[in-house]
Design a protein around this motif. Structure first.
Motif: not given
Ligand code: 3H9
Length: 700
Positions: A136-143, A244-254
């Motif tokens: 639920a976004g943890g892998t994108q928000r925590a970093p 850090p490589l992807l825009p937030f939305e794309a990171g979330m989709a990943f």
């Protein structure tokens, strides 16, 4: 809103308080999600509301997503969607944390704009232990908040951290003492006074400032975790790398794609099963009527390896222990054994000097039964000999107060015979610890014919206090764990007899996820132990029964395992890792020749199927005999007591995952080798006929 709503809203001086109330741990189940979204929708539009405070009723801020919903059809709204909404809310959102803020709970907090925590709060991302990732976004928000190293620490260890560390890592903005809602109100007011607005975590870049260090941390973890048996580990690292490589939305989709794939995997099913199996094991019929008795002082009879470990387990939990030995020399070495365990822990740096002293201060020794008179619980761990144990039971019964519980740590012997030595059979129980008792997390609570509900309740309460997972077992030779182990070893022995080497069997089982193969374990434990058991059982063996004498031959040749430098493996100069021993292969060849067996080869997958089929079949016998209450209890015993890989779920769950028809076929094919071990238990046919799995019996 009416009482019982999982989400309620109160508005005070322009600040809205959104309270989650979904006992016991405020898991973010469907009703909570619906409530949250409705509340946020309303509050965002409400002109009087200037800030939104998220908090939870009861013992904790949400401890995660609702695990029971995984594997079912997802029901909208889903967490990432709600957390997006929170993050993009034009009004500041403040999360007030207490208790165990785990998984989706911490992801909720990270989606909020500000985080305050009670001093006792623990924060963590334990998804790794469920075969998934923070989805639920943890892998994108925590970093974004804490960088790759700290984020990967949280996600790969799964271990929670306290508020001091959380502050250092930049996850929380402050620690608040006293009344949490008041602190939230004051914080909201201070934001208003400062004119501070929302602070979306997606826009935070503090964790990304040093791109090179970030990538180095990712690479280091990837190298360190290469070959890890759980598939989710690599996916967690991939997601953190992508942040850090992807825009937030794309990171979330990943992250979403990885989560969807993992949650549907057998590994995650198995790990979720293990989670619920452990908790289900604590639900036993006796707890409906039994009352746990207070335990303050524990007597341990016998201070050998087992007794010393049992004493340490109790000392570690803050209990007082009196250790009884039969003579001064034995007592001295027993106490020295306990001190040595603590010395080693101190040397490793896992125990402070003060704690070491405090624990040793709670143990005393005696040679006299009369000194045990004030014990609430006595656990005997003397030599595995019925006559000796019976005598100990009689003497304990004579000195202990009424209401004190007498327990045996026997691995195999008949508890009912021991109970009959006392005037208090209702207060007699088996507490079967696994060696080393202060390390292993399993406790079999053995219930005899006359064991009372209070004694059972006391056993389960004690296990909890010792930090162990308790499983109820009925009386049989070996209870659950050692009966399962015996079937496993028999399957391994038959396979060796037919052509595999013990080293191949071990490698195959290590390949499945066991830390050690069955022969390595035998060497470590000492081959003489199972030899003694075989000799004891010899008179009960059916004439003409299939018997593999190899273990006996090794023992007769003085090969007792690691302690004698030779067992199935050889251990040159006290080395702990054995090397295959050609002499053993010669002994095996001689055995085969004597039986007229021409050896064939076994692929690792076939070795595993044979061992797993034998275990599942034995499990059905234990269920049928009422020794185990449910299949998941057997799984819990094997995971905690015998190193069965948790990500395979235990032998019964593993059978469910491969499919019971397949197990049936394997057993039928093997039954010509040895009917007693392999002939499919009738329960299996019944389950298959009904289209059921073992899991069906867990619900009953
Ligand atoms: C997640 O969040 C995924 C997201 O990243 C992505 C989503 C898209 N769900 O352990 P206890 C039940 S994954 C459902 O005996 P304690 C538990 O079964 C989740 N049920 O108490 C038990 O039920 P029962 C990440 C749950 O005080 C009761 O609560 N979170 C959940 O010893 C009491 O539990 C975790 O992995 C849940 N999430 O320990 C945390 N959690 O009474 C898992 C608990 O019927 N939970 N239950 O047997 C824990 O580690 C411990 O339960 C906790 C409390 C430390 C919270």
């Amino acid at each position: 809103m009416t009482m019982g709503d999982p989400v309620t809203v109160k508005i005070l001086d322009g600040t809205a308080f959104v309270t989650i109330d979904n006992p016991p741990v405020n898991a973010l189940g469907h009703a909570v999600r619906v409530g949250l979204l409705a509340a946020l929708d309303r509050l965002e539009a409400a002109p009087v509301v200037q800030e939104i405070v998220l908090l939870a009723e009861g013992r904790t801020f949400p401890a995660g997503a609702e695990i029971k919903e995984f594997g079912k059809k997802p029901e909208d709204p889903w967490l990432p969607e709600i957390f997006d909404w929170i993050e993009q809310c034009p009004k500041p959102v403040i999360a007030l944390l207490h208790g165990t803020v785990l998984g989706g709970g911490l992801e909720l907090a990270m989606a909020a704009h500000y985080r305050l925590a009670d001093p006792e709060t623990k924060l963590g991302l334990p998804e790794v232990a469920l075969g998934i990732l923070p989805g639920a976004g943890g892998t994108q928000r925590a970093p974004r908040l804490m960088g790759a190293d700290a984020a990967l620490d949280l996600m790969l260890s799964g271990a929670p951290i306290g508020v001091a560390e959380a502050s250092r890592k930049g996850i929380i903005d402050g620690v608040v003492r006293g009344n949490l809602p008041s602190a939230g109100a004051a914080f909201a007011k201070s934001l208003r006074d400062r004119g501070a607005g929302p602070r979306p975590t997606r826009d935070v870049t503090q964790g990304f400032t040093d791109a090179a260090a970030y990538q180095t941390a990712v690479n280091a973890r990837r190298a360190a975790m290469a070959g890890a048996p759980q598939d989710n580990i690599a996916r967690i690292i991939d997601c953190v790398e992508a942040a850090p490589l992807l825009p937030f939305e794309a990171g979330m989709a990943f992250e979403r794609d990885a989560f969807d794939e993992l949650v549907a995997s057998d590994q995650s099913k198995a790990l979720r099963h293990a989670f619920f199996a452990e908790r289900r094991a604590a639900k036993v019929p006796e707890l409906a009527t039994g009352r746990a008795r207070a335990i303050h002082r524990v007597a341990v009879i016998g201070g050998g390896l087992m007794g010393a470990g049992i004493a340490v387990a109790h000392l570690d939990a803050g209990l007082e222990v009196k250790l009884l030995e039969r003579d001064a020399a034995s007592l001295q070495s027993a106490l020295a054994r306990i001190a040595q365990i603590y010395d080693r822990a101190a040397a490793r740096g896992t125990l402070s000097r003060e704690d070491r002293a405090a624990r040793l201060g709670r143990v005393s020794g005696t040679l006299h039964y009369t000194d045990l008179a004030d014990a609430d619980l006595a656990i005997e761990a003397v030599v595995e000999d019925l006559a000796v144990k019976a005598q100990v039971f009689g003497r304990l019964d004579a000195v202990l107060m009424p209401g004190a519980i007498i327990a045996s740590n026997t691995s195999y012997l008949d508890l009912d015979v021991l109970a009959a030595e006392t005037q208090r059979p209702g207060d007699v129980i088996g507490l079967h610890f696994f060696s080393p008792a202060h390390v292993m997390t399993l406790l079999e609570v053995v219930v005899g014919r006359e064991t009372g509900a209070d004694a059972v309740a006391t056993g389960f309460a004690l296990a909890k206090r010792l930090g162990k997972t308790a499983v109820r077992a009925g009386v049989t030779d070996g209870f659950i764990g050692n009966r399962m182990l015996a079937a496993y070893r028999l399957a391994a022995d038959y396979t060796v007899e037919l052509g595999a080497s013990p080293f191949e069997v071990d490698a195959a089982m290590r390949g499945y996820g066991f830390a050690m193969g069955p022969y390595q374990v035998l060497d470590m434990a000492g081959l003489d132990i199972s030899w003694a058991r075989r000799k004891r059982l010899a008179p009960t063996r059916a004439e003409g029964a299939h018997y593999v004498a190899l273990g006996d031959r090794l023992c007769a040749a003085g090969r007792f395992g690691r302690k004698t430098g030779r067992g199935y493996y050889q251990y040159p100069e006290g080395s702990k890792t054995g090397q295959p021993d050609p002499e053993v292969l010669q002994m095996i060849a001689a055995e085969r020749e004597a039986k007229g067996i021409s050896p064939r080869s076994f692929a690792p997958a076939i070795i595993r199927r044979r061992c797993l089929a034998a275990m599942a079949n034995e499990g059905m016998k234990l269920l049928d005999e009422g020794i185990a209450l449910r299949p998941s209890d057997i799984d819990t015993v094997m995971i905690h007591g015998h190193g069965f890989p948790r990500h395979a779920g235990g032998p019964m769950m593993a059978a469910d995952l491969t499919g019971l028809p397949r197990l049936h076929k394997d057993l039928r094919d093997l039954s010509s080798e040895d009917d007693a071990l392999w002939s499919p238990h009738p329960m299996l046919g019944e389950l298959i006929k009904n289209g059921w799995k073992f899991d069906r019996l867990n619900e009953a």
